[in-house]
Design a protein around this motif. Structure first.
Motif, short mmCIF file in Angstrom:
data_model
loop_
_atom_site.label_atom_id
_atom_site.label_comp_id
_atom_site.label_asym_id
_atom_site.label_seq_id
_atom_site.Cartn_x
_atom_site.Cartn_y
_atom_site.Cartn_z
N ASN A 194 0.82 -1.21 0.00
CA ASN A 194 0.00 0.00 0.00
C ASN A 194 0.86 1.27 0.00
OD1 ASN A 194 -2.19 -1.71 0.09
ND2 ASN A 194 -2.49 -1.50 2.29
N GLY A 195 1.91 1.26 0.82
CA GLY A 195 2.78 2.43 0.89
C GLY A 195 3.51 2.69 -0.41
N THR A 238 4.57 5.60 -5.37
CA THR A 238 4.82 5.51 -6.81
C THR A 238 3.78 6.32 -7.58
OG1 THR A 238 5.76 3.31 -6.51
CG2 THR A 238 5.12 3.91 -8.74
N ALA A 239 2.52 6.23 -7.20
CA ALA A 239 1.48 7.00 -7.89
C ALA A 239 1.71 8.50 -7.71
CB ALA A 239 0.11 6.60 -7.35
N LEU A 240 2.09 8.91 -6.51
CA LEU A 240 2.34 10.33 -6.25
C LEU A 240 3.52 10.84 -7.06
CD1 LEU A 240 1.52 12.76 -4.50
CD2 LEU A 240 3.18 11.99 -2.82
N LEU A 241 4.62 10.06 -7.10
CA LEU A 241 5.78 10.46 -7.88
C LEU A 241 5.45 10.52 -9.37
CD1 LEU A 241 8.68 8.46 -6.18
CD2 LEU A 241 8.40 10.93 -6.24
N LEU A 256 5.66 13.84 -11.70
CA LEU A 256 6.55 13.89 -12.86
C LEU A 256 5.79 14.10 -14.16
CD1 LEU A 256 9.12 11.14 -11.84
CD2 LEU A 256 9.52 13.59 -12.00
N ILE A 257 4.57 13.60 -14.23
CA ILE A 257 3.76 13.83 -15.43
C ILE A 257 3.37 15.29 -15.53
CG2 ILE A 257 1.49 13.40 -16.46
CD1 ILE A 257 1.82 10.47 -15.47
N VAL A 258 3.03 15.90 -14.39
CA VAL A 258 2.61 17.31 -14.40
C VAL A 258 3.81 18.24 -14.57
CG1 VAL A 258 1.58 19.13 -13.00
CG2 VAL A 258 0.54 16.87 -13.05
N ARG A 259 4.89 18.01 -13.80
CA ARG A 259 6.01 18.94 -13.79
C ARG A 259 7.20 18.49 -14.62
NH1 ARG A 259 6.14 23.69 -13.26
NH2 ARG A 259 8.28 23.58 -12.55
N PHE A 273 11.27 3.61 -11.72
CA PHE A 273 9.86 3.21 -11.67
C PHE A 273 9.70 1.71 -11.93
CE2 PHE A 273 8.84 7.76 -12.00
CZ PHE A 273 7.88 7.82 -11.01
N ALA A 274 10.56 1.13 -12.76
CA ALA A 274 10.50 -0.32 -12.99
C ALA A 274 10.80 -1.07 -11.69
CB ALA A 274 11.48 -0.73 -14.09
#
Length: 198
Positions: A30-31, A36-39, A43-46, A70-71
């Motif tokens: 869960n953590g 990973t989703a937050l990062l 990164l997609i936005v900025r 990410f992998a």
């Protein structure tokens, strides 16, 4: 041998129960999923804006580090999920959780290095602007620099077509002889002024 003394070869710590291992694996799953989703969202936005001004080699290296990081994070999530979903022996699940921890640390480290490198790397030099310059002796076109003092230096741009106004070599033009300067996309001779450049 007393009860307080451990028998030779006996484990020093009791093995964790399968339930405890599965609980720990679920917490890691869960953590790591949340981090990973937050990062990824950040990164997609900025990310594209932050990396756009960097030299292409830095962008390539940062992209490779992010991809590897990410992998590893995804692999860590899958290991933790495996330890949670199935009911393996506690030893196998413990190994999966330990591997997930190691991969998560390495993956986060790679993402951190990529982001930090993107912040600290120098920006790529801005491409020179093509200027079409009209002066006493005609028209010349190329990359312009305001050095040395009192002159405009026109440099050839290898990407431009060869024609009568494209600078063939470094040319110094006295500022006092300049009649006009126009920024252009391509060095093309104007149809109304057939004056040859030196």
């Amino acid at each position: 041998m007393t009860e307080d003394q451990a028998a030779p070869g006996a484990p020093t710590e009791p093995a964790p129960s399968p339930d405890a291992v599965r609980t720990q694996a679920a917490a890691w799953r869960n953590g790591l999923t949340a981090v990973t989703a937050l990062l990824a969202a950040a990164l997609i936005v900025r990310g594209p804006d932050d990396l756009a001004e960097l030299h292409w080699t830095v962008r390539l290296l940062a992209g490779a580090l992010l991809l590897a990081g990410f992998a590893l994070l995804v692999r860590a999530i899958l290991l933790a999920a495996t330890a949670t979903a199935v009911a393996p022996a506690a030893e196998s699940a413990s190994r999966d959780v330990a591997s997930a921890r190691r991969l998560a640390v390495i993956g986060l480290g790679l993402v951190g290095v990529a982001v930090l490198g993107g912040w600290l790397a120098p920006a790529a030099p801005a491409p020179g602007k093509l200027i079409q310059l009209t002066y006493d002796h005609g028209i010349i076109c190329g990359l312009v620099s305001l050095e040395p003092e009192g002159y405009v230096t026109v440099l050839p741009d290898p990407g431009q077509p060869t024609n009568r106004i494209t600078a063939k070599a470094r040319t110094l033009v006295p500022i006092s002889s300049i009649h006009g300067m126009t920024e252009v996309g391509v060095c093309e001779p104007p149809s109304t002024l057939p004056t040859p450049a030196p």
